[in-house]
Design a protein around this motif. Structure first.
Motif, PDB file in Angstrom:
ATOM      1  N   GLU A   1     -21.337 -35.444  28.458  1.00  0.00           N
ATOM      2  CA  GLU A   1     -20.316 -34.869  27.571  1.00  0.00           C
ATOM      3  C   GLU A   1     -18.956 -34.836  28.257  1.00  0.00           C
ATOM      4  N   GLN A   2     -18.917 -34.324  29.481  1.00  0.00           N
ATOM      5  CA  GLN A   2     -17.637 -34.181  30.172  1.00  0.00           C
ATOM      6  C   GLN A   2     -17.077 -35.531  30.611  1.00  0.00           C
ATOM      7  N   ALA A   3     -17.932 -36.418  31.089  1.00  0.00           N
ATOM      8  CA  ALA A   3     -17.468 -37.747  31.498  1.00  0.00           C
ATOM      9  C   ALA A   3     -16.932 -38.518  30.296  1.00  0.00           C
ATOM     10  N   GLY A   4     -17.642 -38.457  29.170  1.00  0.00           N
ATOM     11  CA  GLY A   4     -17.198 -39.165  27.978  1.00  0.00           C
ATOM     12  C   GLY A   4     -15.853 -38.683  27.485  1.00  0.00           C
ATOM     13  N   ALA A   5     -15.605 -37.382  27.594  1.00  0.00           N
ATOM     14  CA  ALA A   5     -14.335 -36.816  27.141  1.00  0.00           C
ATOM     15  C   ALA A   5     -13.161 -37.303  27.983  1.00  0.00           C
TER      16      ALA A   5
END
Length: 247
Positions: free
Chosen positions: A126-130
């Motif tokens: 989630e955080q990497a994709g954002a």
């Protein structure tokens, strides 16, 4: 949240900070600007507890607790996150290993349950994709072979996963191109622009502040905060330079 009073600090016996007074409330973003050698990075290192930075006078509290009495790992567990001007490389340790160890160490210190491997990987994706980072990059050694912009985005991923209460970001915009600057600025807003969090953002340039839009801007010169104001102060610095504003 963060309250600094008459803070003095020295490095190798040389006085760098000469009486810093600063209060940052929950929900606030404060920017610090100033010429090279004014003490900006020293302030961030002192608050984070970096060895070799000696506090000679004054106090700093986080949520009413004596921040300076805590070790660096205890400050991290209390919710403090430091983003480096020059993020370090850690060969042999993957981002995933590093971050799961860090997150669970902090959760144990706070008496919280550790994240399972599955929950941690979902959070990482989630955080990497954002921040436009692939999971392949998350599996690589920390910052090894990363460009300057990738290192800064990686720190934003770290910040999103660790989810601190207070983020101290030391020239996060250094070395970023226009696209990376927007990604990083949006990341700061997404992760930290919340009523229970706060940010101390150190920068030389007003361009990042157009994205983050701080509540307060301070000018640090000669180891002291010599001017404070709103976002308009950053524009004044951009037009006139530090000499005219700090005089």
């Amino acid at each position: 949240m963060l309250n600094i009073e008459n803070l003095h600090a020295a490095v190798d016996g040389k006085a760098i900070l000469k009486g810093i007074d600063l209060a940052i409330g929950a929900g606030e973003i404060h920017a610090i600007m100033g010429p090279n050698g004014s003490g900006k990075s020293t302030l961030s290192y002192v608050l984070a507890g970096r060895p070799g930075y000696e506090v000679t006078q004054g106090s700093a509290t986080l949520d009413g607790s004596d921040l300076l009495a805590l070790g660096p790992h205890e400050r991290a567990a209390a919710g403090l996150f430091l983003g480096f001007q020059y993020p370090v490389e850690i060969p042999g340790v993957s981002n995933v290993q590093f971050l799961r160890t860090a997150v669970n160490a902090q959760r144990r210190a706070r008496g919280e349950a550790e994240l399972s491997a599955g929950d941690f990987l979902r959070l990482s994706r989630e955080q990497a994709g954002a921040l436009d980072m692939s999971m392949d990059m998350m599996k690589r050694p920390v910052n090894v072979g990363f460009s300057g912009g990738e290192k800064k985005r990686n720190e934003m991923v770290q910040m999103g996963i660790i989810d601190p209460r207070l983020a101290i970001l030391d020239e996060t915009d250094s070395g970023l191109d226009i696209d990376a600057l927007r990604i990083v600025g949006d990341g700061i807003n997404r992760i930290m622009r919340k009523p229970d969090k706060a940010v101390l953002l150190i920068t030389h340039y007003q361009r990042l502040l157009d994205i983050v839009q701080p509540d307060f801007v301070h000018v640090l010169a000669g180891g002291r905060i010599v001017r404070s104001g709103g976002a308009e102060l950053a524009h004044e610095l951009e037009r006139e330079g530090y000499g005219a504003v700090a005089a």
